[in-house]
Write a protein that holds these residues in place. Structure first.
Motif, PDB file in Angstrom:
ATOM      1  N   ASN A  54      33.543  35.689  21.501  1.00 42.97           N
ATOM      2  CA  ASN A  54      34.949  35.992  21.247  1.00 42.97           C
ATOM      3  C   ASN A  54      35.322  37.209  22.084  1.00 42.97           C
ATOM      4  N   PHE A  55      36.349  37.098  22.911  1.00 35.06           N
ATOM      5  CA  PHE A  55      36.762  38.227  23.739  1.00 35.06           C
ATOM      6  C   PHE A  55      38.204  38.644  23.445  1.00 35.06           C
ATOM      7  N   ALA A  56      38.639  38.396  22.223  1.00 35.03           N
ATOM      8  CA  ALA A  56      39.988  38.794  21.809  1.00 35.03           C
ATOM      9  C   ALA A  56      40.072  40.315  21.726  1.00 35.03           C
ATOM     10  N   TYR A  57      41.244  40.836  22.077  1.00 38.32           N
ATOM     11  CA  TYR A  57      41.498  42.272  21.955  1.00 38.32           C
ATOM     12  C   TYR A  57      42.657  42.470  20.993  1.00 38.32           C
ATOM     13  N   TYR A  58      42.411  43.209  19.932  1.00 35.35           N
ATOM     14  CA  TYR A  58      43.414  43.472  18.910  1.00 35.35           C
ATOM     15  C   TYR A  58      43.903  44.912  19.019  1.00 35.35           C
ATOM     16  N   HIS A  59      45.223  45.105  18.884  1.00 41.65           N
ATOM     17  CA  HIS A  59      45.807  46.442  18.907  1.00 41.65           C
ATOM     18  C   HIS A  59      45.218  47.259  17.763  1.00 41.65           C
ATOM     19  N   LYS A  60      44.768  48.444  18.072  1.00 37.79           N
ATOM     20  CA  LYS A  60      44.069  49.261  17.065  1.00 37.79           C
ATOM     21  C   LYS A  60      44.935  49.610  15.863  1.00 37.79           C
ATOM     22  N   LYS A  61      46.226  49.872  16.063  1.00 34.44           N
ATOM     23  CA  LYS A  61      47.090  50.270  14.958  1.00 34.44           C
ATOM     24  C   LYS A  61      47.740  49.087  14.256  1.00 34.44           C
ATOM     25  N   SER A  62      48.258  48.121  15.023  1.00 31.65           N
ATOM     26  CA  SER A  62      48.993  47.010  14.401  1.00 31.65           C
ATOM     27  C   SER A  62      48.089  45.856  13.987  1.00 31.65           C
ATOM     28  N   GLY A  63      46.918  45.744  14.617  1.00 31.46           N
ATOM     29  CA  GLY A  63      46.025  44.637  14.320  1.00 31.46           C
ATOM     30  C   GLY A  63      46.422  43.325  14.986  1.00 31.46           C
ATOM     31  N   LYS A  64      47.493  43.343  15.818  1.00 26.98           N
ATOM     32  CA  LYS A  64      47.960  42.131  16.488  1.00 26.98           C
ATOM     33  C   LYS A  64      47.097  41.815  17.701  1.00 26.98           C
ATOM     34  N   LEU A  65      46.914  40.514  17.942  1.00 18.16           N
ATOM     35  CA  LEU A  65      46.213  40.067  19.137  1.00 18.16           C
ATOM     36  C   LEU A  65      47.108  40.357  20.340  1.00 18.16           C
ATOM     37  N   VAL A  66      46.609  41.149  21.284  1.00 22.60           N
ATOM     38  CA  VAL A  66      47.440  41.565  22.414  1.00 22.60           C
ATOM     39  C   VAL A  66      46.825  41.239  23.773  1.00 22.60           C
ATOM     40  N   GLY A  67      45.633  40.689  23.806  1.00 19.61           N
ATOM     41  CA  GLY A  67      45.046  40.383  25.103  1.00 19.61           C
ATOM     42  C   GLY A  67      43.598  39.983  25.004  1.00 19.61           C
ATOM     43  N   MET A  68      42.902  40.193  26.126  1.00 23.88           N
ATOM     44  CA  MET A  68      41.488  39.852  26.223  1.00 23.88           C
ATOM     45  C   MET A  68      40.725  41.116  26.573  1.00 23.88           C
ATOM     46  N   ASP A  69      39.524  41.234  26.065  1.00 22.55           N
ATOM     47  CA  ASP A  69      38.725  42.430  26.277  1.00 22.55           C
ATOM     48  C   ASP A  69      37.474  42.089  27.076  1.00 22.55           C
ATOM     49  N   ALA A  70      37.123  42.947  28.008  1.00 25.05           N
ATOM     50  CA  ALA A  70      35.882  42.853  28.767  1.00 25.05           C
ATOM     51  C   ALA A  70      35.745  41.536  29.521  1.00 25.05           C
ATOM     52  N   ILE A  71      36.829  41.108  30.150  1.00 27.47           N
ATOM     53  CA  ILE A  71      36.816  39.884  30.941  1.00 27.47           C
ATOM     54  C   ILE A  71      36.981  40.260  32.412  1.00 27.47           C
ATOM     55  N   TYR A  72      36.045  39.813  33.245  1.00 28.31           N
ATOM     56  CA  TYR A  72      36.174  40.031  34.682  1.00 28.31           C
ATOM     57  C   TYR A  72      37.238  39.086  35.210  1.00 28.31           C
ATOM     58  N   HIS A  73      38.163  39.618  36.010  1.00 30.57           N
ATOM     59  CA  HIS A  73      39.207  38.773  36.582  1.00 30.57           C
ATOM     60  C   HIS A  73      39.637  39.296  37.949  1.00 30.57           C
ATOM     61  N   GLU A  74      40.166  38.390  38.747  1.00 30.50           N
ATOM     62  CA  GLU A  74      40.678  38.709  40.070  1.00 30.50           C
ATOM     63  C   GLU A  74      42.096  38.165  40.173  1.00 30.50           C
ATOM     64  N   HIS A  75      42.951  38.901  40.879  1.00 30.64           N
ATOM     65  CA  HIS A  75      44.344  38.485  41.071  1.00 30.64           C
ATOM     66  C   HIS A  75      44.535  37.980  42.495  1.00 30.64           C
ATOM     67  N   PHE A  76      45.297  36.908  42.635  1.00 33.35           N
ATOM     68  CA  PHE A  76      45.638  36.344  43.932  1.00 33.35           C
ATOM     69  C   PHE A  76      47.156  36.264  44.003  1.00 33.35           C
ATOM     70  N   HIS A  77      47.775  37.255  44.646  1.00 35.32           N
ATOM     71  CA  HIS A  77      49.235  37.380  44.690  1.00 35.32           C
ATOM     72  C   HIS A  77      49.795  36.647  45.903  1.00 35.32           C
ATOM     73  N   TYR A  78      49.798  35.335  45.833  1.00 36.38           N
ATOM     74  CA  TYR A  78      50.287  34.513  46.929  1.00 36.38           C
ATOM     75  C   TYR A  78      51.813  34.468  46.972  1.00 36.38           C
ATOM     76  N   LYS A  79      52.463  34.449  45.797  1.00 32.73           N
ATOM     77  CA  LYS A  79      53.906  34.277  45.744  1.00 32.73           C
ATOM     78  C   LYS A  79      54.635  35.378  46.499  1.00 32.73           C
ATOM     79  N   ALA A  80      54.233  36.618  46.302  1.00 29.54           N
ATOM     80  CA  ALA A  80      54.888  37.747  46.975  1.00 29.54           C
ATOM     81  C   ALA A  80      54.750  37.625  48.491  1.00 29.54           C
ATOM     82  N   ASN A  81      53.602  37.186  48.965  1.00 35.38           N
ATOM     83  CA  ASN A  81      53.394  37.033  50.405  1.00 35.38           C
ATOM     84  C   ASN A  81      54.180  35.855  50.959  1.00 35.38           C
ATOM     85  N   ALA A  82      54.365  34.802  50.163  1.00 38.51           N
ATOM     86  CA  ALA A  82      55.106  33.625  50.604  1.00 38.51           C
ATOM     87  C   ALA A  82      56.591  33.917  50.750  1.00 38.51           C
ATOM     88  N   GLU A  83      57.103  34.887  49.975  1.00 51.10           N
ATOM     89  CA  GLU A  83      58.527  35.207  49.996  1.00 51.10           C
ATOM     90  C   GLU A  83      58.903  36.107  51.162  1.00 51.10           C
TER      91      GLU A  83
END
Length: 84
Positions: A54-83
């Motif tokens: 489980n790699f869910a990340y919960y906000h410490k104060k609200s307890g709401k699910l807000v993202g993912m924790d400890a996940i390796y990721h890479e960004h590929f920003h093609y749209k900005a270059n295409a424009e």
């Protein structure tokens, strides 16, 4: 630890989740090979997702699910270059 590599289309910045999966691979190399052939009018993220963890990340104060924790990721920003 076993992982899979997933390609996600990244929508405009906003609240989580702001992306959706389009492909899953057993190796980064295969994912990159496929990513290179995808349309360049959107942005992508490549995530290494652990299996049986489980790699869910919960906000410490609200307890709401807000993202993912400890996940390796890479960004590929093609749209900005295409424009340009």
């Amino acid at each position: 630890m076993s992982t899979v590599w997933a390609i996600f289309v990244a929508e405009e910045m906003g609240r989580f989740p702001n992306f959706y999966p389009i492909a899953v691979y057993t190796t980064r190399e295969k994912a990159i090979e496929d990513l290179d052939g995808l349309p360049r009018d959107v942005n992508y993220q490549l995530l290494e997702l652990p299996l049986n963890q489980n790699f869910a990340y919960y906000h410490k104060k609200s307890g709401k699910l807000v993202g993912m924790d400890a996940i390796y990721h890479e960004h590929f920003h093609y749209k900005a270059n295409a424009e340009k």
